[in-house]
Design an enzyme around this catalytic site. Sequence first.
Site, PDB file in Angstrom:
ATOM      1  N   HIS A 159       8.623  -2.132   3.500  1.00 21.53           N
ATOM      2  CA  HIS A 159       9.967  -1.994   4.072  1.00 21.53           C
ATOM      3  C   HIS A 159       9.826  -2.373   5.539  1.00 21.53           C
ATOM      4  O   HIS A 159       8.746  -2.203   6.118  1.00 21.53           O
ATOM      5  CB  HIS A 159      10.467  -0.550   3.950  1.00 21.53           C
ATOM      6  CG  HIS A 159      10.568  -0.045   2.548  1.00 21.53           C
ATOM      7  ND1 HIS A 159      11.572  -0.414   1.689  1.00 21.53           N
ATOM      8  CD2 HIS A 159       9.760   0.786   1.832  1.00 21.53           C
ATOM      9  CE1 HIS A 159      11.406   0.179   0.514  1.00 21.53           C
ATOM     10  NE2 HIS A 159      10.307   0.908   0.566  1.00 21.53           N
TER      11      HIS A 159
ATOM     12  N   ASP B  56      -0.285  -0.362  -4.563  1.00 22.71           N
ATOM     13  CA  ASP B  56       1.135   0.027  -4.479  1.00 22.71           C
ATOM     14  C   ASP B  56       1.766  -0.535  -3.201  1.00 22.71           C
ATOM     15  O   ASP B  56       2.546   0.153  -2.537  1.00 22.71           O
ATOM     16  CB  ASP B  56       1.314   1.547  -4.574  1.00 22.71           C
ATOM     17  CG  ASP B  56       2.761   1.944  -4.867  1.00 22.71           C
ATOM     18  OD1 ASP B  56       3.593   1.040  -5.076  1.00 22.71           O
ATOM     19  OD2 ASP B  56       3.046   3.149  -4.867  1.00 22.71           O
TER      20      ASP B  56
ATOM     21  N   HIS C 289      -0.778   5.465  -9.400  1.00 21.07           N
ATOM     22  CA  HIS C 289      -0.920   6.249  -8.150  1.00 21.07           C
ATOM     23  C   HIS C 289      -1.012   7.760  -8.364  1.00 21.07           C
ATOM     24  O   HIS C 289      -0.140   8.517  -7.926  1.00 21.07           O
ATOM     25  CB  HIS C 289       0.178   5.904  -7.151  1.00 21.07           C
ATOM     26  CG  HIS C 289       1.565   5.691  -7.697  1.00 21.07           C
ATOM     27  ND1 HIS C 289       2.152   6.514  -8.607  1.00 21.07           N
ATOM     28  CD2 HIS C 289       2.482   4.739  -7.423  1.00 21.07           C
ATOM     29  CE1 HIS C 289       3.366   6.087  -8.875  1.00 21.07           C
ATOM     30  NE2 HIS C 289       3.593   4.997  -8.179  1.00 21.07           N
TER      31      HIS C 289
ATOM     32  N   HIS D 291       4.664  -4.529  -4.942  1.00 21.16           N
ATOM     33  CA  HIS D 291       6.115  -4.782  -4.935  1.00 21.16           C
ATOM     34  C   HIS D 291       6.355  -5.932  -3.963  1.00 21.16           C
ATOM     35  O   HIS D 291       6.154  -5.762  -2.759  1.00 21.16           O
ATOM     36  CB  HIS D 291       6.883  -3.554  -4.452  1.00 21.16           C
ATOM     37  CG  HIS D 291       6.653  -2.313  -5.268  1.00 21.16           C
ATOM     38  ND1 HIS D 291       7.518  -1.903  -6.265  1.00 21.16           N
ATOM     39  CD2 HIS D 291       5.669  -1.384  -5.227  1.00 21.16           C
ATOM     40  CE1 HIS D 291       7.075  -0.766  -6.801  1.00 21.16           C
ATOM     41  NE2 HIS D 291       5.949  -0.434  -6.194  1.00 21.16           N
ATOM     42  N   PHE D 292       6.775  -7.086  -4.459  1.00 18.31           N
ATOM     43  CA  PHE D 292       6.956  -8.258  -3.585  1.00 18.31           C
ATOM     44  C   PHE D 292       8.437  -8.598  -3.345  1.00 18.31           C
ATOM     45  O   PHE D 292       8.750  -9.605  -2.724  1.00 18.31           O
ATOM     46  CB  PHE D 292       6.191  -9.469  -4.120  1.00 18.31           C
ATOM     47  CG  PHE D 292       4.695  -9.434  -3.838  1.00 18.31           C
ATOM     48  CD1 PHE D 292       4.132  -8.442  -3.053  1.00 18.31           C
ATOM     49  CD2 PHE D 292       3.844 -10.408  -4.369  1.00 18.31           C
ATOM     50  CE1 PHE D 292       2.749  -8.409  -2.793  1.00 18.31           C
ATOM     51  CE2 PHE D 292       2.473 -10.390  -4.110  1.00 18.31           C
ATOM     52  CZ  PHE D 292       1.925  -9.396  -3.327  1.00 18.31           C
TER      53      PHE D 292
HETATM   54  O1  DOR Z   1       6.909   4.743  -2.252  1.00 19.52           O
HETATM   55  C1  DOR Z   1       7.218   3.975  -3.156  1.00 19.52           C
HETATM   56  N1  DOR Z   1       7.829   2.808  -2.895  1.00 19.52           N
HETATM   57  N2  DOR Z   1       6.955   4.306  -4.428  1.00 19.52           N
HETATM   58  C2  DOR Z   1       7.462   3.608  -5.460  1.00 19.52           C
HETATM   59  O2  DOR Z   1       7.248   3.996  -6.567  1.00 19.52           O
HETATM   60  C3  DOR Z   1       8.306   2.429  -5.217  1.00 19.52           C
HETATM   61  C4  DOR Z   1       7.998   1.847  -3.913  1.00 19.52           C
HETATM   62  C5  DOR Z   1       8.991   0.804  -3.481  1.00 19.52           C
HETATM   63  O3  DOR Z   1       9.303  -0.078  -4.273  1.00 19.52           O
HETATM   64  O4  DOR Z   1       9.438   0.851  -2.336  1.00 19.52           O
END
Ligand code: DOR
Length: 444
Positions: A308, A304, A234, A64-65
């Site tokens: 944040h 994955d 996952h 996730h970028f």
């Molecule tokens: O923990 C997670 N964070 N699982 C996800 O499926 C999405 C990801 C995110 O985009 O933050």
Amino acid sequence: MAQTYDTILQGGTLVNQDGIGPCDIGIIGQTIAFIGDLSRASAGRVIDCTGLHVLPGVIDTQVHFREPGATHKEDLESGSRAAVMGGVTAVFEMPNTNPLTTSAETLADKCQRASNRMHCDFAFWVGGTHENVRDIRELERLPGAAGIKVFMGSSTGSLLVADDAGVAAILSQTRRRAAFHSEDEFILRERESFKVAGDASSHPVWRDEAAALSSTRRLVKIARQTGARIHILHISTAAEIDFLKAHKDIASLEVTPHHLTMAADDYARLGTRLQMNPPVREARHRDQLWYGVAQGIADILGSDHAPHTLEEKAKPYPQSPSGMTGVQTLVPIMLDHVYHGRLSLQRFVDMSSAGPARLFGIARKGRVAVGYDADFTIVDLKRRQTITDEWIASRSQWTPYHGRAVMGWPCGTIVRGGQVMWEGQLLAPSTGQPVLFGEALPQR
Ligand code: DOR
């Protein structure tokens, strides 16, 4: 060999489909041109790989970028910088950005932002929704598309197809292998009261094994009814490993370094930094994931990578967002598992290069072969190094592995013949391009 090459990787130990042994590699342009003894060949540049292992480029099919929409956490440049610092040569990026990647326009926008700005090659998952179901057949074959991704349980962002009819509508359209976040939204809603304020260790109690298994059972049933191929992201529970071994004809499985490395007792140390969907669980699940790796039930590794900021993660559970960085630590964490004998180096290559190429029909990547892209992950298996937050190139600048000493380190990243990273330095301008897929090449 009188031939001249642009680049020779000299003196390394090559790990590929032939086995493991000393081997030079000649590169012309962006392509592998010769594999063998090149001790008497000439080249514009010779990269000394003495003492190092040369692996096919690692492909991380789940990151996730955050661009567009949440670039204070990450963007395509910083995320791909983290990737190449960690030895990753190509990534598939997820659609839960803002706006969501659910249309031809938003996919084209991401491709445009990424080209010659990302440091590694890329493809983008397109979110499957109730609204875009009629466009799916076209969307999944667009340039730069990795395929369709569906969230059956809600996580970060608003993508969600919780119901069987919605999943069936999407799977009746897909021709490529579609990827799923498999947690049962209805069970998650029923179990909301299991969240304990201020206690992240209640996260796997809320999002329990039954929620993951229920969703995965429903998904496999719908895939059989619709004749679709599915990829379950996952995998985190023992029960899903046991269930899915009977469905290998249609379902492939991803496991992540964090589910293989950490367990519920780490919440005491890491708190919300360990909070992830699906959750890190008790050690018996981790043990069964390793059984899945050993037995070949698990197909591939994906990080994955879901950054944040530390400020966001510092909010009290459950206001804290789920996700942690991972693209940069995938290779060193897994090499440390290789060192400890939990998987072989060849199985690692199978799960991080050959596996993604096999499952998703990637053209010209995933193995070291003449005519293939000259993508390499060059590692020092004898280097002991400590992973730190300071090393992390992600804009979020932290890792759950801070302070962890590992044996085995990525020291070089070569992307289509370009020496992008060497010994922790970014060397080349960013030249990332879309990954090509055999299944999505224009039809005649
Ligand atoms: O923990 C997670 N964070 N699982 C996800 O499926 C999405 C990801 C995110 O985009 O933050």
